[in-house]
Design a protein around this motif. Structure first.
Motif, short mmCIF file in Angstrom:
data_model
loop_
_atom_site.label_atom_id
_atom_site.label_comp_id
_atom_site.label_asym_id
_atom_site.label_seq_id
_atom_site.Cartn_x
_atom_site.Cartn_y
_atom_site.Cartn_z
N LYS A 131 -5.21 24.46 26.18
CA LYS A 131 -4.63 23.98 27.43
C LYS A 131 -4.01 22.59 27.30
CE LYS A 131 -8.07 26.54 30.11
NZ LYS A 131 -9.15 26.44 31.12
N SER A 132 -4.17 21.97 26.15
CA SER A 132 -3.66 20.62 25.96
C SER A 132 -2.51 20.64 24.96
CB SER A 132 -4.78 19.71 25.44
OG SER A 132 -4.27 18.42 25.17
N VAL A 133 -1.44 19.96 25.33
CA VAL A 133 -0.26 19.84 24.46
C VAL A 133 0.11 18.37 24.36
CG1 VAL A 133 2.20 20.31 24.27
CG2 VAL A 133 0.65 22.15 24.94
N SER A 134 0.40 17.95 23.14
CA SER A 134 0.86 16.58 22.91
C SER A 134 2.17 16.61 22.16
CB SER A 134 -0.17 15.79 22.07
OG SER A 134 -1.42 15.76 22.71
N TRP A 135 2.98 15.58 22.38
CA TRP A 135 4.26 15.45 21.71
C TRP A 135 4.26 14.18 20.85
CZ3 TRP A 135 8.09 19.02 21.60
CH2 TRP A 135 8.09 20.01 22.57
N TYR A 136 4.88 14.29 19.67
CA TYR A 136 4.96 13.18 18.74
C TYR A 136 6.37 13.10 18.18
CZ TYR A 136 -0.12 13.17 18.81
OH TYR A 136 -1.41 13.11 19.23
N GLN A 137 6.77 11.89 17.85
CA GLN A 137 8.04 11.65 17.16
C GLN A 137 7.74 11.11 15.77
OE1 GLN A 137 10.33 7.94 17.63
NE2 GLN A 137 12.00 9.17 18.48
N GLN A 138 8.36 11.70 14.77
CA GLN A 138 8.16 11.21 13.41
C GLN A 138 9.50 10.92 12.76
OE1 GLN A 138 6.25 13.85 10.55
NE2 GLN A 138 5.38 12.10 9.43
N VAL A 139 9.73 9.65 12.51
CA VAL A 139 10.93 9.25 11.77
C VAL A 139 10.59 9.19 10.30
CG1 VAL A 139 11.91 8.04 13.73
CG2 VAL A 139 10.52 6.79 12.08
N LEU A 140 11.61 9.26 9.46
CA LEU A 140 11.42 9.35 8.03
C LEU A 140 10.61 8.16 7.50
CD1 LEU A 140 12.32 11.33 5.83
CD2 LEU A 140 14.20 9.79 5.33
N GLY A 141 9.57 8.47 6.75
CA GLY A 141 8.77 7.42 6.13
C GLY A 141 7.66 6.86 7.00
N GLN A 142 7.53 7.38 8.22
CA GLN A 142 6.51 6.89 9.14
C GLN A 142 5.57 8.03 9.53
OE1 GLN A 142 6.31 3.59 10.14
NE2 GLN A 142 7.98 3.24 8.68
N GLY A 143 4.40 7.65 10.06
CA GLY A 143 3.52 8.66 10.62
C GLY A 143 3.99 9.06 12.01
N PRO A 144 3.53 10.19 12.52
CA PRO A 144 3.91 10.61 13.87
C PRO A 144 3.50 9.58 14.91
CG PRO A 144 2.86 12.41 12.66
CD PRO A 144 2.68 11.17 11.84
N GLN A 145 4.39 9.35 15.88
CA GLN A 145 4.12 8.41 16.98
C GLN A 145 3.90 9.20 18.27
OE1 GLN A 145 3.97 4.86 16.68
NE2 GLN A 145 3.85 5.50 14.54
N PHE A 146 2.85 8.87 18.97
CA PHE A 146 2.46 9.57 20.19
C PHE A 146 3.46 9.32 21.30
CE2 PHE A 146 -0.22 11.40 23.31
CZ PHE A 146 -0.34 10.53 24.37
N ILE A 147 3.92 10.41 21.96
CA ILE A 147 4.84 10.29 23.09
C ILE A 147 4.13 10.63 24.40
CG2 ILE A 147 7.10 10.90 24.02
CD1 ILE A 147 7.89 11.98 21.30
#
Lengths: 115, 116
Positions: free
Chosen positions: A30-46
């Motif tokens: 029931k839980s969904v999270s979104w992340y952005q990952q740019v090249l060379g970095q870890g995923p960032q929480f949105i």
């Protein structure tokens, strides 16, 4: 059971356009999270959603928005795209209950390129 | 101070050796810790979770947690070329809103190369 599914897998957009990314969680989650990952970095929480309510927001501008539907699928919208929005966008699904001790499983991601 | 920090790498080990990956975190109330493996161009894959101090073993992988030192590590025994990937440390932490919400925070990852 199917895992987390995201669509589309790849997307090319022009600066200033708007984009919508979609995610279907693991059945029963029931839980969904979104992340952005740019090249060379870890995923960032949105964003994080649980039971259709926002349960966390990362340090992203208001151009980013999301929602969760009654079937627990989710959409991430980004308006007025910038070149810097080019990244891999990841959706993660978590167990049915909202707890700190639950594992997150990722979809294959959407590769967004802004030109 | 960054919330989750990892060795910048890259880390290169010979096939059959032990690879040691390290991670420190800043939020003292963090309770849940995860290691993800990410192959180039792919999404992160969960390989280990650990919630209590001590060691947790799963096959060739051992996760170690020391909450007093705010330190978590991953050991990969008998490293194989197929283990070559970026390893991401992730920690459940408060989202900063002051409420009960939390988020999964990642380090930048350590690139591991296992040489045949």
């Amino acid at each position: 059971d199917a895992g987390v599914t995201q669509s589309p897998t790849h997307l090319i957009k022009t600066r200033g356009q708007q984009v919508t990314l979609r995610c279907s969680p693991i059945s029963g989650h029931k839980s969904v999270s979104w992340y952005q990952q740019v090249l060379g970095q870890g995923p960032q929480f949105i964003f994080q959603y649980y039971e259709k309510e926002e349960r966390g927001r990362g340090n992203f501008p208001d151009r980013f928005s999301a929602r969760q539907f009654p079937n627990y699928s989710s959409e991430l919208n980004v308006n007025a795209l910038l070149l810097g929005d080019s990244a891999l966008y990841l959706c993660a699904s978590r167990a049915p209950h909202f707890s700190m001790n639950t594992e997150a499983f990722f979809g294959q991601g959407t590769r967004l390129t802004v030109v | 101070q960054k919330e989750v920090e990892q060795n910048s790498g890259p880390l290169s080990v010979p096939e059959g050796a032990i690879a040691s990956l390290n991670c420190t975190y800043s939020d003292r109330v963090s309770q849940s810790f995860f290691w993800y493996r990410q192959y180039s161009g792919k999404s992160p894959e969960l390989i280990m979770s650990i919630y209590s101090n001590g060691d947790k073993e799963d096959g060739r992988f051992t996760a170690q947690l020391n909450k007093a030192s705010q330190y978590v590590s991953l050991l990969i025994r008998d490293s194989q070329p197929s283990d070559s990937a970026t390893y991401l440390c992730a920690v459940i932490s408060r989202d900063g809103s002051g409420g009960s919400n939390y988020k999964l925070t990642f380090g930048k990852g350590t690139l591991l190369t296992v040489n045949p």
